[in-house]
Structure formats: structure tokens, C-alpha cells
Motif scaffolding. Structure first.
Motif: not given
Ligand SMILES: [Zn+2]
Length: 441
Positions: A408-412, A440-441, A432-435
Motif C-alpha cells: 500500500x505504501x509503495x503503490x499509493x 506505512x499507513x 534504506x531509511x528508518x521506517x
């Protein structure tokens, strides 16, 4: 780690909260030269030491560590009592929360991730001290996410479709098991099939993601493990990937395991964290990976979503490359892949079984029978999965819920299947980053 149907250790350098003394261990090549360590650097060192200390009480907790060896030895030589670890974690959390939020986005993310990882650590201390949490409370506290509740009815539609397409008579689970037996990779062909899948996963990944020079993996076949695959990260962008051969491995799984444990899954995630955060920024907190933490949702979720990112044409690749290598008839691939894709839609049944079993609504046998009926697992695989529930509890949500949150995070943001370059770019940035899962929501 792949649920049956995981990362590990080597070395680097850092700084200390409140005292100027710098750790004698030389920072790794490329790590920023440090003047006085920032408050976040100091907090990061205390966090790493707390994770190491908790690792003395929980052998599964420290999944990967490539920070100063002296810190690991210190934790081993003088193990801290659980209560002390809890007190120190609460104090450090308070200090971090009292720090002003940095203007720089990455530093703000770093601070928030440290606070959230410490929250999970405190929860693990409470669990090891005997506190019982419900499945949902545990997953929110440890993985910053709650798996949606699903009813039997929600799986019925998929089961009805499978009833139509799976040949044979009798209970559906037994028919699916019998059907799948036609697509097992013969043991003597396992290595050639896996190598083909991993080499292709690597080739496709390196077209979009540059990894440190010398990055590589070794492949080993093992038995008698609760998981089906594991990535042991050795540091310096090197992984040992172990494949468990206790149970038959279906040809479709070769793509899953290759992409999940290797490229662009765990091997790539670990290598990018090491490259961009530990080496380039000197953020030592990413040199340690506490398994029961929000980082696992990102790790497992991205490893599972990565399968679709690297193999949007998985069916064609399986038919044209893996089937012939496994000595299987490519003409049967379409029917087989349809069944695999349909049963994959039942994977939240696993979360339901885990939740009901761990919250005491199901006995062991009821949980096993539920997995056979609603996740269409063979009785052997279902029995094993319940063993996995005992060992890892709500960790199971990281695979499917994690995948769906990452997707969802990538496709949005436009990283759809129709935009592969954009998808790879967003995927690379995520790794490559703190997540945090809540990001992601
Ligand atoms: Zn995994």
C-alpha cells in the motif's frame, strides 16, 4: 526468516550518552568522522547495549548484530537483571522523548524509530517477566501493527473457487495436497532450481538497486528447523541463506524463498541498512536487529512484497525456467500457479489460527484443524505452523500484514506494477531509511 512454509551477525563502530569517551573500536570505513557524539548517537549506543542485554535473557531476540564486539562481550560477561533492563529502557525513552524533534526528516525518523524500538524492547521485558498479552495487544506493542480480524465466511469465497478448480474428490485440503505433490522439486534438483531462481532475482534486483561491492550469499540446505528459509547476515553485505528440506518444497516456493531471503528481500535489506545508515551515517542502532520489534514488520513485509517487485511475471518464469529445471511439464504450470495464487489469498487464516490459539480460544488440535480447513495446509505443515506459533507468537502478522502495508505504501506513491522503475525506486528508499509500520499507513 520464512515461516515454514530468517538474519545474523558481524562488526562496526559508535558513541555514548552523557560521557565524551568514544568507543576505542575504530569506526568502519566510510563512517562519518565524529566530533562529539550527538544526543541521538549517545542514545543509540545505550539502545544497542539494552538489546544486547535483553538478548542474554532471550536467545531468539538478537537476530543480527554487527556492532563493537566489546559491547556483546560486556553484555555476556555481566548479564543485567530483567528489571534493570526495563528501568533503563524507560529512562532512555523519557530522555529521547524530551529531546526536541529534529528539523531534518531523517533525524526525526531516527529519533521516532529509536523511541518505538525501545517501546517494543520494554514490552519484551514485560513478557519475559511473565506478563501475558493478548495477541492483538502484543502485535501492536511489538510490531506497531494489528492484524485485521477475519471470519470463516471471508475465506469461503476463495475456498469455493478452489473447489471448482482443484481436481479429485473428497476434502479440499487433501485434494490440494495431492495436486501439489505433482509440483514438488525432486531433492536432487533442488540446488539447480534454487540457484536459477536466486541468480535471476539478483540479476533483476541489481538492475535497479546498487549494492556494496563484494555483496554475495552462500546457499545451504538444512533440516529440523521450525522455518522453511533463513537469512543469516554476516555483515559486509554477505549472507548465508539456509533452506530447510524437512518437508517437500513446491516449485513455486523457489521464487518466494529466493526473493524473500535473497534479492530484493532480507539480504538486500540488511546490506542497504549497513551501507546507508550504519556506514554512511554512523547510526549504530541499525547494526543490531531485535527480532521482536517493529523492524521485523518492515523486514518480513518488504521481503514478501519484494517477490512481486522482482517477479511480476512469476508464472512465466516458473513455467519457462524452473519447471524444465525441476523436470516438470511446463504445460501444467498455468493450472498449478492458479491454485497457488488462490491459496495465497487464504494466508490471513494463519493469523486467525494464531490469534485464537494464543488467546486460548483454540486448542492445539483445533488450531491445526483450522489451518488444514481454512489455509489448506497439509496436516504435517499445519502441525509445524502451530509449533511456529508457540515459538514466535504474533510475529506471524509480519509476513502478510507487513506485505500488504508495504504494498500500500509503495503503490499509493505511484509504485504500481505498471510503473516498475518508480516501484523499484520507492522500494529502495523504504529499505534504506528508518521506517515504522505506522508510517506505512
Ligand atoms: Zn523472512
Amino acid at each position: 526468516m520464512t515461516m515454514r512454509t530468517r538474519t545474523l551477525v558481524s562488526l562496526l563502530a559508535v558513541a555514548v550518552l552523557g560521557c565524551a569517551a568514544r568507543n576505542p573500536a575504530a569506526p568502519p570505513a566510510g563512517a562519518p568522522s565524529t566530533t562529539s557524539p550527538s544526543p541521538l548517537d549517545q542514545a543509540a549506543e545505550r539502545y544497542v547495549k539494552l538489546v544486547l542485554a535483553l538478548g542474554q535473557h532471550d536467545s531468539a531476540y538478537v537476530d543480527a548484530y554487527y556492532g563493537p564486539e566489546a559491547w556483546a562481550e560486556e553484555a555476556k560477561a555481566s548479564p543485567a537483571p530483567l528489571a534493570d533492563i526495563g528501568t533503563r529502557a524507560a529512562a532512555l525513552t523519557q530522555e529521547l522523548e524530551a529531546l526536541p524533534v529534529p528539523a531534518d526528516d531523517m533525524l526525526a525518523l531516527r529519533r521516532r524509530t529509536l523511541v518505538r524500538q525501545l517501546g517494543a524492547l520494554s514490552t519484551r521485558v514485560r513478557m519475559l517477566s511473565g506478563e501475558k498479552l493478548s495477541f492483538d495487544d502484543e502485535s501492536v506493542a511489538l510490531y506497531d501493527a494489528r492484524s485485521p480480524h477475519k471470519s470463516e465466511a471471508e475465506f469461503q469465497a476463495v475456498l469455493a473457487e478452489l473447489e471448482r478448480v482443484v481436481p479429485g474428490k473428497g476434502p479440499l485440503a487433501a485434494r490440494v495436497d495431492a495436486f501439489r505433490k505433482n509440483f514438488v522439486i525432486p531433492k536432487e534438483k533442488l540446488d539447480v532450481v534454487f540457484r536459477a531462481a536466486i541468480d535471476e532475482a539478483r540479476r533483476r534486483t541489481l538492475e535497479h538497486i546498487s549494492l556494496p561491492e563484494g555483496e554475495t550469499f552462500t546457499l545451504e540446505y538444512v533440516t529440523n528447523k521450525p522455518w522453511s528459509g533463513y537469512n543469516w547476515y554476516k555483515g559486509n553485505a554477505k549472507s548465508l541463506i539456509q533452506i530447510n528440506t524437512d518437508l517437500p518444497i513446491y516449485v513455486w516456493r523457489a521464487i518466494d524463498l529466493a526473493a524473500h531471503e535473497g534479492y530484493p528481500g532480507h539480504h538486500v535489506y540488511n546490506a542497504l541498512l549497513e551501507k546507508h545508515l550504519v556506514r554512511e551515517r554512523g547510526w549504530v542502532e541499525f547494526s543490531i536487529y531485535p527480532l521482536f520489534s517493529p523492524q521485523s514488520l518492515i523486514a518480513e513485509g518488504s521481503a514478501n512484497y519484494g517477490i512481486a517487485v522482482a517477479f511480476p511475471d512469476a508464472e512465466a518464469f516458473a513455467r519457462d525456467v524452473l519447471f524444465p529445471l525441476a523436470g516438470l511439464d511446463p504445460k501444467l504450470a498455468a493450472d498449478y500457479v492458479r491454485v497457488e495464487k488462490l491459496t495465497a489469498k487464504l494466508d490471513y487464516a494463519g493469523n486467525e489460527a494464531a490469534r485464537r490459539y494464543l488467546d486460548g480460544a483454540f486448542t492445539r488440535d483445533q488450531a491445526r484443524d483450522w489451518l488444514v480447513r481454512y489455509a489448506l495446509m497439509s496436516p504435517e505443515r499445519a502441525t509445524q505452523r502451530v509449533t511456529f506459533f508457540d515459538a514466535y507468537r504474533s510475529y506471524v502478522i509480519n509476513y502478510n500484514l507487513g506485505r500488504d502495508l508495504v504494498k500500500g505504501f509503495v503503490e499509493r506513491q505511484g509504485g504500481t506494477e505498471e510503473q516498475p522503475a518508480r516501484r523499484w525506486e520507492l522500494f529502495h528508499d523504504l529499505l534504506s531509511s528508518p521506517r515504522l509500520p505506522s508510517d506505512l499507513r
